[in-house]
Write an enzyme that holds these catalytic residues in place. Sequence first.
Site, PDB file in Angstrom:
ATOM      1  N   ASN A   1      79.364 -63.523  32.229  1.00  0.00           N
ATOM      2  CA  ASN A   1      79.005 -62.298  32.954  1.00  0.00           C
ATOM      3  C   ASN A   1      79.835 -61.119  32.463  1.00  0.00           C
ATOM      4  OD1 ASN A   1      77.126 -63.552  34.595  1.00  0.00           O
ATOM      5  ND2 ASN A   1      78.431 -63.613  36.411  1.00  0.00           N
TER       6      ASN A   1
ATOM      7  N   ARG B   1      60.813 -61.891  30.444  1.00  0.00           N
ATOM      8  CA  ARG B   1      61.635 -62.977  29.890  1.00  0.00           C
ATOM      9  C   ARG B   1      60.881 -64.290  30.055  1.00  0.00           C
ATOM     10  NH1 ARG B   1      66.653 -60.591  29.131  1.00  0.00           N
ATOM     11  NH2 ARG B   1      67.304 -59.080  30.718  1.00  0.00           N
TER      12      ARG B   1
ATOM     13  N   HIS C   1      59.068 -53.923  33.699  1.00  0.00           N
ATOM     14  CA  HIS C   1      59.835 -55.010  34.301  1.00  0.00           C
ATOM     15  C   HIS C   1      59.041 -55.728  35.384  1.00  0.00           C
ATOM     16  CE1 HIS C   1      63.286 -56.590  36.848  1.00  0.00           C
ATOM     17  NE2 HIS C   1      63.638 -57.004  35.644  1.00  0.00           N
TER      18      HIS C   1
ATOM     19  N   TYR D   1      66.904 -69.948  39.796  1.00  0.00           N
ATOM     20  CA  TYR D   1      66.947 -68.675  40.516  1.00  0.00           C
ATOM     21  C   TYR D   1      66.080 -68.757  41.764  1.00  0.00           C
ATOM     22  CZ  TYR D   1      68.550 -66.520  36.079  1.00  0.00           C
ATOM     23  OH  TYR D   1      69.229 -66.186  34.934  1.00  0.00           O
TER      24      TYR D   1
ATOM     25  N   ARG E   1      72.988 -59.242  46.504  1.00  0.00           N
ATOM     26  CA  ARG E   1      73.796 -60.202  45.754  1.00  0.00           C
ATOM     27  C   ARG E   1      74.870 -59.536  44.912  1.00  0.00           C
ATOM     28  NH1 ARG E   1      70.759 -61.906  41.157  1.00  0.00           N
ATOM     29  NH2 ARG E   1      72.123 -60.614  39.900  1.00  0.00           N
TER      30      ARG E   1
END
EC number: 2.7.4.1
Length: 722
Positions: free
Chosen positions: A70, A397, A457, A490, A586
Amino acid sequence: MPAGKTEERRRAKKGVCVVRVKTKEEKMDNIYMNRELSWLKFNERVLEEAENNEVPLCERMNFVSIYQSNLDEFFMVRVGSLQDQMLVNQKIKDNKTKMTSEEQIGAILKEVKRLNRRKDAAYKSVMEKVAEYGIRLIDFASAKSDEKKFLEQYFNHEIVPLSSPTIVGKRQPFPFLKNEEIYAVVVLETRSGKERIGIIPCTNNMVERLIELPGNKGRYMLSEDLVLHYIGKVFKGYKVKGKSLIRVVRNADIDADALYDEDLDYREFMADLMKERKKLSPVRLDLSREIDGSVVEALCRYLDVSPERVFRSEAPLDLSFVYKIQDLLRMNPELFYGKRVPQKSASFRDGESIMKQIAEADKLLSYPYESIRPFLRMLNEAAEDDSVISIKMTLYRLAKQSKIIEALCEAAENGKEVVVLVELRARFDEENNIRWSRMLEKAGCQIIYGLEGYKVHSKLCLITRKGEHGIEYITQIGTGNYNEKTARLYTDLSLMTSNEQIGINAALVFQALAKGEIVEESEHLLVAPKCLQAPVIRMIEEEIQHKKNGEDAYIGLKLNSLTDKKIIDKLVEASQAGVHIDMIVRGICCLIPGVKGQTENIRVISIVGRFLEHSRIYIFGCGERTKYYISSADFMTRNTVKRVEVAAPVYSKAIRARLRAMFDLMLNDNKKAREEKADGSYELVKCEGEPVNSQEALYQEAYDRAAVRNAGSAAESTEEEK
């Protein structure tokens, strides 16, 4: 010192903007958190999972590695962006905390050095416990004599023949150091007393990173440590004065739109641009040990990195090897989370057309608790159904081995019109998407490569077919990518509906994309960049008005990040009007809750646990007038006004009730939830009463629903047999 001054200094240390309270505008300054420092607080929450003794040991190891990866991406993207801003205009400021780019980088570096000390301690603690299970990473101080002999032979026969050493000098310039790769650096002294720098790459696909030592099962050494120990053998005739492993992290922030020439083939331009990105300037230098300050200065000079960007790490510079150690410990199930498998959705019946079932009632899939298979079945069914005219999708993705691509290729080969927008600017997935776009094009799909100035997106799929009464639509809107792998890791939502108005709106989105345009108006779907931020603000204003009228008012938001200042300021206004606001954010949250007179009616929690929280849910209103949306968009300016995003209304009463139950369950999480306080800090929610881990509870619900579903199917089969 006066109490007010002490409070100001304490808040300033936490990255909260503190300004004297004078005007209405200044009064709001203490409710903003700097975006970059807020992200670092998120990564700190990831690190807390690595420190948490209640988390299984190998999972703790995983969280240490996630913290590091990250951080690498954060430096490549965010610090790289701030670095570019400084070069363009040093007066550019964050629109909330008024920090300049230079001030932000300074605060980031200070905070990262603090967090990295915790990372090193967490790694050490985890590896000490791993050793109790018979797996040890050793250094030469702890190596036995026979192991040292083996290692020297291994170095001479396996590493030296493949090494490419360099001594920096007038005739040998400082070599290019690849992004995120490890190098051994040595300070050499010649017979005449002059110093030279020698460098050897340690990353080599032909050499195992974890070298297993013979005769002593479970003892390993990292290949870079072996290279560093024997580096003097490569540079014979010199005296070794100091040595260290180093690792460079390079800027990855590159503006494709600014560089694109419309006379070029866009896909080939992006492929070339990815090669250029690998050569961008460094933003960080990591060292494995202390070396002479003059050498560090020389490295900084060669790499054009300021000394403040140099980080000393006690832990290995690249922690990706921990996954190999996890594999070695698989026979110890107590070291891992209990096995969980995405369940069959209770919303679908086996052996019946998926599209027919969606036509009967809207469906919702909740990942990773439920399997992605019904969606894949829908695509495969559409590829073979004679009534289907077209399939249109936006892809951001994808998995490395994508069943979605297979279904789209099959549909095109079966004569369907298949239109696919492949976003080639999906950061770090560009090369993967270029590969998929070529395959889709070869199969006969029409490919669109995004819009100029706007990344696409959205997660949108539209199936158009000829029905008995004319054109019919099946529309799928998701919160996450069309990726079978991340659908197991996820938390995301996937809505599938035959609602005609939503289908018409989706068709308009694809028409606009095909023409290289953005949607200017949309009645049902919220479509950024023009038709998402403003409707959201209007719905917040509606809640403010209901509260002013003496009615109940409520806003519930589940997001990955909140940075959009216009929306933040409207939420503050709603709080001041008395609207109760619950937010599950988050990651980045630039709004600080609980500030008296400003945000005291706002509660913010962040859930960091086994699965990455990724779904977005918007809830506005109370009782019968409540509006529910799921979306691909966070409330970040980049999402609300700089990208094509889609939020879909949820009209099904059953699905609305399910979303509310999920949202409330997460609000009651007291095991993995951290609550943001009025000073910008986060604290674990106190576990009072029954423990609630929302992710585990949602998985158990999926198992329970699947069991009921299977029992019902078995009963029906028995009845048919009778």
